[in-house]
Design an enzyme around this catalytic site. Structure first.
Site, PDB file in Angstrom:
ATOM      1  CB  SER A 142     -13.574  -1.084   5.985  1.00 15.22           C
ATOM      2  OG  SER A 142     -13.768   0.113   6.706  1.00 15.22           O
ATOM      3  CE1 TYR A 156     -11.863   1.743   1.659  1.00 14.56           C
ATOM      4  CE2 TYR A 156     -13.412   2.077   3.452  1.00 14.56           C
ATOM      5  CZ  TYR A 156     -12.196   1.626   2.991  1.00 14.56           C
ATOM      6  OH  TYR A 156     -11.309   1.043   3.875  1.00 14.56           O
TER       7      TYR A 156
HETATM    8  N1  LIG Z   1      -6.282   2.623   7.807  1.00 17.98           N
HETATM    9  C1  LIG Z   1      -7.569   2.562   8.076  1.00 17.98           C
HETATM   10  O1  LIG Z   1      -8.107   3.415   8.828  1.00 17.98           O
HETATM   11  C2  LIG Z   1      -8.401   1.435   7.509  1.00 17.98           C
HETATM   12  C3  LIG Z   1      -9.670   1.211   8.078  1.00 17.98           C
HETATM   13  C4  LIG Z   1     -10.446   0.172   7.586  1.00 17.98           C
HETATM   14  C5  LIG Z   1      -9.984  -0.627   6.563  1.00 17.98           C
HETATM   15  N2  LIG Z   1      -8.755  -0.387   6.020  1.00 17.98           N
HETATM   16  C6  LIG Z   1      -8.323  -1.262   4.919  1.00 17.98           C
HETATM   17  O2  LIG Z   1      -7.071  -1.826   5.236  1.00 17.98           O
HETATM   18  C7  LIG Z   1      -6.399  -2.169   4.023  1.00 17.98           C
HETATM   19  C8  LIG Z   1      -4.945  -1.714   4.117  1.00 17.98           C
HETATM   20  O3  LIG Z   1      -4.911  -0.303   4.199  1.00 17.98           O
HETATM   21  P1  LIG Z   1      -3.850   0.481   5.107  1.00 17.98           P
HETATM   22  O4  LIG Z   1      -4.616   1.207   6.147  1.00 17.98           O
HETATM   23  O5  LIG Z   1      -2.744  -0.398   5.507  1.00 17.98           O
HETATM   24  O6  LIG Z   1      -3.376   1.572   4.030  1.00 17.98           O
HETATM   25  P2  LIG Z   1      -1.906   1.904   3.433  1.00 17.98           P
HETATM   26  O7  LIG Z   1      -0.923   2.050   4.556  1.00 17.98           O
HETATM   27  O8  LIG Z   1      -2.117   3.063   2.526  1.00 17.98           O
HETATM   28  O9  LIG Z   1      -1.534   0.591   2.591  1.00 17.98           O
HETATM   29  C9  LIG Z   1      -2.256   0.258   1.427  1.00 17.98           C
HETATM   30  C10 LIG Z   1      -1.544  -0.848   0.678  1.00 17.98           C
HETATM   31  O10 LIG Z   1      -2.309  -1.169  -0.512  1.00 17.98           O
HETATM   32  C11 LIG Z   1      -1.415  -1.223  -1.618  1.00 17.98           C
HETATM   33  N3  LIG Z   1      -2.082  -0.849  -2.869  1.00 17.98           N
HETATM   34  C12 LIG Z   1      -2.775   0.282  -3.141  1.00 17.98           C
HETATM   35  N4  LIG Z   1      -3.147   0.304  -4.439  1.00 17.98           N
HETATM   36  C13 LIG Z   1      -2.659  -0.826  -4.999  1.00 17.98           C
HETATM   37  C14 LIG Z   1      -2.682  -1.367  -6.318  1.00 17.98           C
HETATM   38  N5  LIG Z   1      -3.249  -0.701  -7.350  1.00 17.98           N
HETATM   39  N6  LIG Z   1      -2.096  -2.567  -6.548  1.00 17.98           N
HETATM   40  C15 LIG Z   1      -1.481  -3.240  -5.547  1.00 17.98           C
HETATM   41  N7  LIG Z   1      -1.421  -2.778  -4.269  1.00 17.98           N
HETATM   42  C16 LIG Z   1      -1.992  -1.578  -4.004  1.00 17.98           C
HETATM   43  C17 LIG Z   1      -0.307  -0.212  -1.262  1.00 17.98           C
HETATM   44  O11 LIG Z   1       0.912  -0.553  -1.936  1.00 17.98           O
HETATM   45  P3  LIG Z   1       1.558   0.235  -3.184  1.00 17.98           P
HETATM   46  O12 LIG Z   1       1.179   1.682  -3.059  1.00 17.98           O
HETATM   47  O13 LIG Z   1       3.018  -0.038  -3.019  1.00 17.98           O
HETATM   48  O14 LIG Z   1       0.985  -0.443  -4.387  1.00 17.98           O
HETATM   49  C18 LIG Z   1      -0.157  -0.450   0.239  1.00 17.98           C
HETATM   50  O15 LIG Z   1       0.744  -1.504   0.471  1.00 17.98           O
HETATM   51  C19 LIG Z   1      -7.189  -1.535   2.892  1.00 17.98           C
HETATM   52  O16 LIG Z   1      -7.950  -2.529   2.229  1.00 17.98           O
HETATM   53  C20 LIG Z   1      -8.103  -0.554   3.608  1.00 17.98           C
HETATM   54  O17 LIG Z   1      -9.313  -0.344   2.901  1.00 17.98           O
HETATM   55  C21 LIG Z   1      -7.950   0.619   6.467  1.00 17.98           C
END
Ligand SMILES: NC(=O)c1ccc[n+]([C@@H]2O[C@H](COP(=O)([O-])OP(=O)(O)OC[C@H]3O[C@@H](n4cnc5c(N)ncnc54)[C@H](OP(=O)(O)O)[C@@H]3O)[C@@H](O)[C@H]2O)c1
Length: 268
Positions: A142, A156
């Site tokens: 991130s 985080y």
């Molecule tokens: N969106 C942003 O603004 C942003 C910015 C910077 C970095 N990121 C990073 O990008 C990555 C993806 O996030 P996203 O934005 O795509 O969020 P998201 O739409 O909420 O997706 C998160 C994913 O992580 C999975 N997950 C959560 N807890 C889990 C667990 N205990 N075991 C296995 N899988 C799990 C969820 O699947 P299930 O709930 O089905 O398990 C889901 O598929 C993360 O690492 C996040 O920190 C996001």
């Protein structure tokens, strides 16, 4: 002449957001998929949509927050004879309730999902990539990992900093052996992330549209970066400028600048 072997990629957190976009992007490139997350039905629905394009999609549900989550996933892959050429460590979330107000079990699970699982999966899967002389590892970190810490979601940023540094080390270790390793550092991205942490309304009001990217644009930058064997990719000019600014300001000033974030979200 035998057909060239198809590449396959394991994507964690493939049931939503950036992980789902990675699945679609690799399917477009003709890679087979190994999709994992907790929500099996989401993964199966995605696999159903993608397989008509000729791609094989394996669904292997796992809870990476469980004590032995990553070990169980590795064991499931072994038992199904799956040895991916690519690994996208993407599963993750943030908590906004505060360090002291959260149970230790919640912090522990978060560390397992976003810190232990990525390095354990890389440790388990990279040796076969090295043996084949080909591998691609994208660790979704991130922008927060490149900035001073924020209060409220206290662990985080440090977890994401760890992932960036671990990626750099692994990049150096593997770069001449055909295995590319990249830390992908998105800023604000449209996904379910801010619904899961309950801050959708606040962040939408606090941060203008130019600060947001689509999951698809983030993923394209990540795949381009790992193909080019870049150790770290920050997608989007605005994000690169913010990260550069924070790194060049005196520490105290940068901390105040980013600290304003938690106050804007009324967490502190
Ligand atoms: N969106 C942003 O603004 C942003 C910015 C910077 C970095 N990121 C990073 O990008 C990555 C993806 O996030 P996203 O934005 O795509 O969020 P998201 O739409 O909420 O997706 C998160 C994913 O992580 C999975 N997950 C959560 N807890 C889990 C667990 N205990 N075991 C296995 N899988 C799990 C969820 O699947 P299930 O709930 O089905 O398990 C889901 O598929 C993360 O690492 C996040 O920190 C996001």
């Amino acid at each position: 002449m035998s057909a060239p072997a198809r590449r396959s990629v394991l994507i964690t957190g493939a049931s939503a957001g950036i992980g789902e976009a990675f699945a679609r992007a690799y399917a477009r490139r003709g890679w087979d998929l190994i999709l994992t997350a907790r929500r099996r039905e989401r993964l199966e629905a995605l696999a159903d949509v993608l397989t008509p394009s000729g791609v094989k999609a394996h669904v292997v549900p796992a809870d990476l927050g469980a004590d032995d989550g990553a070990d169980r996933l590795l064991a499931a892959l072994r038992s199904q004879g799956l040895s991916p050429d690519g690994l996208v460590n993407n599963a993750g979330y943030s908590r906004t309730s505060g360090f002291l107000a959260s149970e230790w079990a919640d912090h522990d699970a978060m560390i397992r999902v976003m810190l232990t699982a990525p390095v354990k999966l890389a440790h388990g899967l990279a040796p076969a990539m090295v043996e084949r002389g080909y591998g691609r590892i994208v660790n979704v970190a991130s922008l927060a990992g490149t900035m001073p810490a924020t209060g409220g979601d206290t662990l985080y940023g440090p977890i994401k900093s760890f992932l960036i540094k671990a990626s750099q080390g692994l990049h150096l270790e593997l770069r001449d052996r055909g295995v590319h390793v990249t830390a992908l550092c998105p800023g604000y991205t449209y996904s379910e992330f801010h619904d899961v942490n309950g801050s959708r309304e606040e962040v939408s009001a606090a941060y203008p549209r130019w600060m947001w990217m689509t999951a698809e644009a983030v993923v394209e930058a990540g795949i381009e970066g790992v193909e080019a064997n870049r150790p770290r990719v920050i997608p989007g000019l605005a994000n690169r400028l913010l990260s550069g600014l924070a790194q060049h300001l005196p520490n105290g000033m940068a901390l105040r600048m980013v600290g304003g974030h938690a106050r804007r979200l009324k967490r502190l």
